[in-house]
Design a protein around this motif. Structure first.
Motif, mmCIF file in Angstrom:
data_model
loop_
_atom_site.group_PDB
_atom_site.id
_atom_site.type_symbol
_atom_site.label_atom_id
_atom_site.label_comp_id
_atom_site.label_asym_id
_atom_site.label_seq_id
_atom_site.Cartn_x
_atom_site.Cartn_y
_atom_site.Cartn_z
ATOM 1 N N MET A 237 41.320 55.235 53.492
ATOM 2 C CA MET A 237 41.496 54.100 53.881
ATOM 3 C C MET A 237 41.479 53.069 52.597
ATOM 4 O O MET A 237 40.803 52.955 52.037
ATOM 5 C CB MET A 237 40.170 53.582 54.684
ATOM 6 N N PRO A 238 42.531 52.001 52.873
ATOM 7 C CA PRO A 238 42.762 51.158 51.728
ATOM 8 C C PRO A 238 41.292 50.364 51.524
ATOM 9 O O PRO A 238 40.871 49.893 52.738
ATOM 10 C CB PRO A 238 43.849 50.368 52.282
ATOM 11 N N SER A 239 41.092 50.066 50.190
ATOM 12 C CA SER A 239 40.037 49.170 50.023
ATOM 13 C C SER A 239 40.190 48.118 48.896
ATOM 14 O O SER A 239 40.819 48.627 48.113
ATOM 15 C CB SER A 239 38.637 49.769 50.142
ATOM 16 N N PHE A 240 39.172 47.214 48.473
ATOM 17 C CA PHE A 240 39.248 46.680 47.359
ATOM 18 C C PHE A 240 37.747 45.703 47.522
ATOM 19 O O PHE A 240 37.147 45.630 48.446
ATOM 20 C CB PHE A 240 40.350 45.647 47.266
ATOM 21 N N LEU B 174 36.387 33.647 41.973
ATOM 22 C CA LEU B 174 36.536 35.284 42.522
ATOM 23 C C LEU B 174 37.646 36.062 41.884
ATOM 24 O O LEU B 174 38.632 35.440 41.309
ATOM 25 C CB LEU B 174 36.630 35.225 44.178
ATOM 26 N N GLN B 175 37.216 37.428 41.773
ATOM 27 C CA GLN B 175 38.292 38.136 41.331
ATOM 28 C C GLN B 175 38.362 39.501 42.323
ATOM 29 O O GLN B 175 37.289 39.641 43.010
ATOM 30 C CB GLN B 175 37.829 38.839 39.899
ATOM 31 N N TYR B 176 39.360 39.822 42.353
ATOM 32 C CA TYR B 176 39.593 41.064 43.243
ATOM 33 C C TYR B 176 39.975 42.244 42.408
ATOM 34 O O TYR B 176 41.086 42.219 41.688
ATOM 35 C CB TYR B 176 40.682 40.621 44.224
ATOM 36 N N GLU B 177 39.341 43.374 42.676
ATOM 37 C CA GLU B 177 39.743 44.582 41.884
ATOM 38 C C GLU B 177 39.433 45.744 42.552
ATOM 39 O O GLU B 177 39.077 45.801 43.704
ATOM 40 C CB GLU B 177 38.664 44.533 40.629
ATOM 41 N N ASN B 178 39.754 46.942 42.050
ATOM 42 C CA ASN B 178 39.453 48.174 42.417
ATOM 43 C C ASN B 178 40.618 48.253 43.812
ATOM 44 O O ASN B 178 40.040 49.131 45.087
ATOM 45 C CB ASN B 178 38.404 48.807 42.979
ATOM 46 N N MET B 179 41.568 47.721 44.063
ATOM 47 C CA MET B 179 42.380 48.263 45.115
ATOM 48 C C MET B 179 43.050 49.476 45.177
ATOM 49 O O MET B 179 43.699 50.113 44.395
ATOM 50 C CB MET B 179 43.770 46.965 45.103
#
Length: 163
Positions: free
Chosen positions: A1-4, A156-161
């Motif tokens: 399942m996709p996550s971030f 905010l940063q968005y990582e580990n997609m």
């Protein structure tokens, strides 16, 4: 399942570089010639101590700090200038804290924003980050756009997609 993951981190090396660039620029400026200026970074507590002759010079140092940090990739929202400058002897001082990590209240705001949007994703708080999972990557990209457009006043940063 996709996550971030949604995080709020400041790179210590980038912050150190920004403070060094500000120190070098301020010491070379003509309007700060023979002026008392101290810019000290506490890397453990993520605090910057500013000290100058008067309030006006302190504000100029803060402006330079924000602009140089932004060029290093640090968002201006990462700095907390909420503490007012105070007089200590003949100098004016200010302690600037650098926000590192999501506080519990901020994480709850982000989760509420995501749940109120009606997107088919799940958001969960893990320590100082929010993990968002969903069936489609497009839904996750909509969450990123939603968080960027919302006025949360957070860096905010968005990582580990992951897909």
């Amino acid at each position: 399942m996709p996550s971030f993951d949604i995080v709020s981190k400041v790179d210590a090396q980038a912050l150190d570089n920004a403070v060094n660039v500000v120190t070098k620029e301020i010491t070379n400026r003509f309007d700060f010639k023979n002026a008392h200026v101290v810019i000290d970074l506490d890397k453990k507590e993520y605090k910057i101590k500013l000290e100058a002759d008067d309030d006006m010079k302190l504000r100029q140092i803060a402006d330079v700090l924000i602009s140089r940090a932004h060029k290093q990739g640090i968002a201006p929202q990462a700095f907390d200038f909420s503490k007012d400058p105070y007089q200590s002897g003949k100098y004016t001082k200010q302690d600037v804290s650098v926000k590192n990590g999501l506080k519990q209240e901020d994480a709850k705001k982000i989760v509420k924003l995501i749940k109120d949007s009606g997107l088919k994703v799940q958001a969960a708080i893990h320590d100082d980050m929010v993990r968002v999972t969903g069936k489609k990557i497009d839904d996750l990209q909509e969450v990123i756009a939603l968080c960027r457009n919302a006025e949360l006043d957070l860096a905010l940063q968005y990582e580990n997609m992951r897909s």
